[in-house]
Every structure is written in structure tokens, then in C-alpha cells.
Motif scaffolding. Structure first.
Motif, short mmCIF file in Angstrom:
data_model
loop_
_atom_site.label_atom_id
_atom_site.label_comp_id
_atom_site.label_asym_id
_atom_site.label_seq_id
_atom_site.Cartn_x
_atom_site.Cartn_y
_atom_site.Cartn_z
N PRO A 197 -51.26 -106.09 33.39
CA PRO A 197 -52.48 -106.40 32.63
C PRO A 197 -53.72 -105.67 33.10
O PRO A 197 -54.74 -105.70 32.42
CB PRO A 197 -52.63 -107.91 32.89
N VAL A 198 -53.66 -104.99 34.26
CA VAL A 198 -54.88 -104.46 34.86
C VAL A 198 -54.88 -102.94 34.94
O VAL A 198 -55.89 -102.33 35.29
CB VAL A 198 -55.08 -105.09 36.26
N ASN A 199 -53.77 -102.29 34.57
CA ASN A 199 -53.66 -100.84 34.61
C ASN A 199 -53.14 -100.31 33.28
O ASN A 199 -51.99 -100.57 32.91
CB ASN A 199 -52.70 -100.40 35.72
N GLY A 238 -50.24 -117.65 36.79
CA GLY A 238 -49.11 -118.19 36.05
C GLY A 238 -48.60 -117.31 34.93
O GLY A 238 -47.73 -117.72 34.16
N VAL A 239 -49.12 -116.08 34.83
CA VAL A 239 -48.70 -115.14 33.78
C VAL A 239 -47.93 -114.00 34.43
O VAL A 239 -48.42 -113.42 35.40
CB VAL A 239 -49.90 -114.60 33.00
N PRO A 240 -46.74 -113.65 33.95
CA PRO A 240 -45.97 -112.56 34.57
C PRO A 240 -46.76 -111.26 34.59
O PRO A 240 -47.58 -110.99 33.71
CB PRO A 240 -44.73 -112.45 33.66
N GLU A 241 -46.47 -110.42 35.60
CA GLU A 241 -47.19 -109.16 35.75
C GLU A 241 -46.72 -108.08 34.78
O GLU A 241 -47.36 -107.04 34.65
CB GLU A 241 -47.05 -108.64 37.18
N PRO A 250 -55.44 -110.89 42.39
CA PRO A 250 -54.53 -111.87 43.00
C PRO A 250 -53.71 -111.35 44.18
O PRO A 250 -52.73 -111.99 44.56
CB PRO A 250 -53.62 -112.21 41.84
N VAL A 251 -54.09 -110.18 44.74
CA VAL A 251 -53.36 -109.69 45.92
C VAL A 251 -53.37 -110.76 47.00
O VAL A 251 -52.35 -111.08 47.61
CB VAL A 251 -53.97 -108.38 46.44
N ILE A 252 -54.55 -111.33 47.24
CA ILE A 252 -54.70 -112.55 48.02
C ILE A 252 -55.45 -113.53 47.12
O ILE A 252 -56.46 -113.16 46.50
CB ILE A 252 -55.51 -112.29 49.31
#
Length: 384
Positions: free
Chosen positions: A76-78, A69-72, A304-306
Motif C-alpha cells: 500500500p505504500v510503494n 489488520g490489512v495484508p501487505e 508499522p515497522v515498529i
């Protein structure tokens, strides 16, 4: 103490125990078998007719960092400011309140490895956490589960657009070699300073890489294409560091190499779309080929890719495409634990291991079957 009785216990290590009993105490399995005596005063949980498995383990996710539910944007991961960011730690970015952990529990996933993204050739360290708890202190299993590295399209695209290394596969390999060689040189300078009794200024990034050089944790290399897989093997063998392969999409094309090297591969997410050129040969045949050749593998969602709650779906689809049901379940239990170096604690129902268990209403390789109860370290944390 809890006693789970009358279940069909699928141990993942010693076959099935029909009508078996599992005793749980202080977070651990203290006994399992068909003739276990239940001590007076134990809480008895009758699961007659149900299947009991170890909790599922997802060995490669971004849960808690890429929050539901948080925009990308921002990513946040890179931390894509440099191709080498070995000082980063996934542990410092995990939000225990992320909905992904609740979704995982309700789907029978009790443990996950959370890793940085693949924008950088060296991206930082992962962390293994249980999916139940209110703080990282509650959830943490391993604060350093390995150093994330990446080959292939992602670092080329991200940093090539910024007119810096790497913009080619040659650049990827160079950056990875240089990072490892710089860490080796740092280790020698540190050792020399200690022998001379001289002050030495620590570098947080190199300190994170030292456990890899010392063989205590692996380099976990993101790679899809067969040539990138071969490059990962080549570079890691040059520096004599332990490593795993993450994704391994074209692993079936070099299956003999992987079998001969004893490499462990976290395969997936196989049910995703072919969103990049290097995914064009993605398919379920990779898992079947690995199983036949004796390559060690587990299955992942790359959440969250899947979504993480679809790990059971991956198991079911793998079976549909020819993977033996027991092999599919092992790929999200004991094989995943082995991939993370945690088979001494989890992944099978054995005395002394963590009390992470799932009670299913039927065969969990059938996607229509849902968890009835989920236990994490002996606590009943989910009930349908």
C-alpha cells in the motif's frame, strides 16, 4: 476555556514548572506558568502530582496507509512501477479510521508525519497529520511535508529485479540527480513560458518538486549506510536544496560531517531487528553520538515497522543506553517538530502553540508510566 492546574509542566523549552497552570482556548495554549490566574468560568482540570508534556511527535511513519489488520499485499505504500514517482501524495492514501491513530493517542503521540515508502528513488510527498479526527480535513497540518527520496538497498532491490535502473548505488545517485535536474529544467521552461505569455502544460510530479527547489520544504532522504548518507549530502548540496536524513543508521560513523553540515536526522526505528545488510551497524550509540556532537535528531518508529504505540519505548531504551532523559524527550517533541518545520506550532508548552498535551502518571521516560489524559488542540481526546 480549560485550565490544567497543579501539574509538573515539562515545557521542553524553559525547564520544569512545578505546580504550574496551562490555559487552553480555541485550540491554543494561551498562558502557562506558576502564577497564571484562572479566569472565571474556565473548566478546571486538576492534575496534582502528574507530569505534563507536549504531545509526542513521530516524524516518520506510514500510519493510515499501511493499515492495521490489512495484508501487505498489494504493497500500500510503494507504487513501484517507476523509480521516480514524485507526483504521488501520501495525503491521498491516508485512512483516518486506521487503528494506528487510536493506538497513537493512547500512547501520547498526537502528531505524525506520514510518508510514502522507500521502493523508489523519489517516492512522492509526505503529509503531517494530528492523530485525532474523523476526516483528513480535521487532522491535516501540512499537505506537503517534503519529498521522499531513498538511497541504499530498497530501490536497488525493487527495480533491479525488474531489469531497470537502479540496480546499484551508482544507479540510485544517477536517478536522484536526474530527477532534480529534470525538475530544474521544468522550472526554467515554466518561467520562460510565463514571461512570454505562452501556454504551459503543468506536470504534477514536477509541481510537487518545485517547493523543494524553492527551499520551502526539504527532500527527505531515506538512507542507512554511511556512504549513502554522504551521497545524500553530496547530491543535495549540488542542487542547493534543503534536506533531512531519514533513519541515519550509520550516522555515528560520519558524525563530524553531519554536525558540520547542520543536518537534521530522524533516527530509527532503532529497536527493530537487523533485517538488511545495511542495518548491521544499527544501535543506540547513534543517538548518544549525535547528542554529544550536537547533531540535530529526533526518534521515529517508522510505523508499522515498529508499532507507533512503542515510541515511548524507544525513549526509555535510549535513556537506558546512555541518552540523557531530557534529550530523549526532546527527540520526540521539540526536535521532532523542528525536523518537520513545525516548531512554531508544536513540540513545547509555550503560549501560542497548539494545545497538544499529555498528562502522565509519572516520568514518561519510564516505560511503565502511561498517559492519563491526552489533549489535541485543546480537546480532551483520550482518558485512561
Amino acid at each position: 476555556m480549560k485550565a490544567i492546574v497543579n501539574g509538573r509542566i515539562w515545557t521542553m523549552s524553559a525547564g520544569e514548572i512545578p505546580g504550574g497552570t496551562i490555559l487552553l482556548d480555541r485550540g491554543r495554549i494561551v498562558a502557562v506558568g506558576s502564577s497564571v490566574e484562572v479566569p472565571p468560568g474556565a473548566e478546571v482540570i486538576d492534575v496534582s502530582g502528574a507530569v505534563v508534556t507536549p504531545g509526542f511527535i513521530d516524524a516518520h511513519t506510514h500510519a493510515g496507509i499501511c493499515e492495521e489488520g490489512v495484508p501487505e499485499d498489494p504493497d500500500p505504500v510503494n507504487d513501484a512501477t517507476d523509480p521516480i514517482t514524485m507526483g504521488l501524495r501520501a495525503l491521498d492514501a491516508i485512512n483516518p479510521s486506521d487503528e494506528a491513530f487510536r493506538n497513537a493517542l493512547s500512547s501520547g503521540v498526537t502528531c505524525v508525519n506520514v510518508v510514502p515508502g522507500s521502493a523508489n528513488v523519489v517516492g512522492g510527498t509526505g503529509a503531517v497529520v494530528k492523530t485525532w479526527g474523523s476526516t483528513m480535513e480535521d487532522m491535516l497540518v501540512l499537505s506537503h511535508s517534503g519529498m521522499k527520496a531513498a538511497l541504499g538497498e530498497n530501490p536497488m532491490r525493487v527495480h533491479g529485479r525488474k531489469d531497470r535502473l537502479p540496480s546499484t548505488r551508482m544507479g540510485n545517485a544517477y536517478c536522484l540527480r536526474k530527477a532534480l535536474q529534470d525538475a530544474v529544467d521544468y522550472r526554467e521552461r515554466k518561467r520562460s513560458a510565463a514571461e512570454k505569455g505562452e501556454h504551459f502544460s503543468l506536470d504534477l510530479g514536477f509541481e510537487n518538486m518545485l517547493p523543494v527547489l524553492e527551499g520551502r520544504v526539504p527532500l527527505r532522504v531515506h538512507c542507512h549506510r554511511a556512504d549513502d548518507i554522504c551521497t545524500a549530502v553530496r547530491v543535495c548540496e549540488e542542487f542547493k536544496v534543503p534536506f533531512t536524513l531519514e533513519h541515519g543508521t550509520e550516522g555515528h560513523l560520519v558524525v563530524e560531517l553531519l554536525a558540520s553540515k547542520g543536518v537534521s536526522v530522524a533516527v530509527g526505528p532503532t529497536q527493530s531487528s537487523k533485517s538488511k545488510i545495511e542495518l548491521r551497524n544499527k544501535g543506540w550509540e547513534t543517538l548518544v553520538a549525535f547528542s554529544r556532537a550536537g547533531v540535530r535528531f529526533c526518534m521515529i518508529t517508522d510505523h508499522p515497522v515498529i508499532p507507533i504505540e512503542t515510541l515511548q519505548v524507544a525513549v526509555s531504551l535510549a535513556v537506558r543506553h546512555g541518552l540523557e532523559p531530557l534529550e530523549a524527550l526532546r527527540a520526540v517533541t521539540i526536535r521532532a517538530a523542528e525536523h518537520l518545520g513545525l516548531a512554531h506550532r508544536m513540540g513545547s508548552i509555550q503560549e501560542g502553540k497548539d494545545g497538544d498535551l499529555v498528562v502522565w502518571d509519572g516520568d514518561p521516560t519510564d516505560v511503565r508510566v502511561a498517559p492519563r489524559m491526552v489533549f489535541v488542540e485543546g480537546r480532551l481526546v483520550y482518558e485512561a
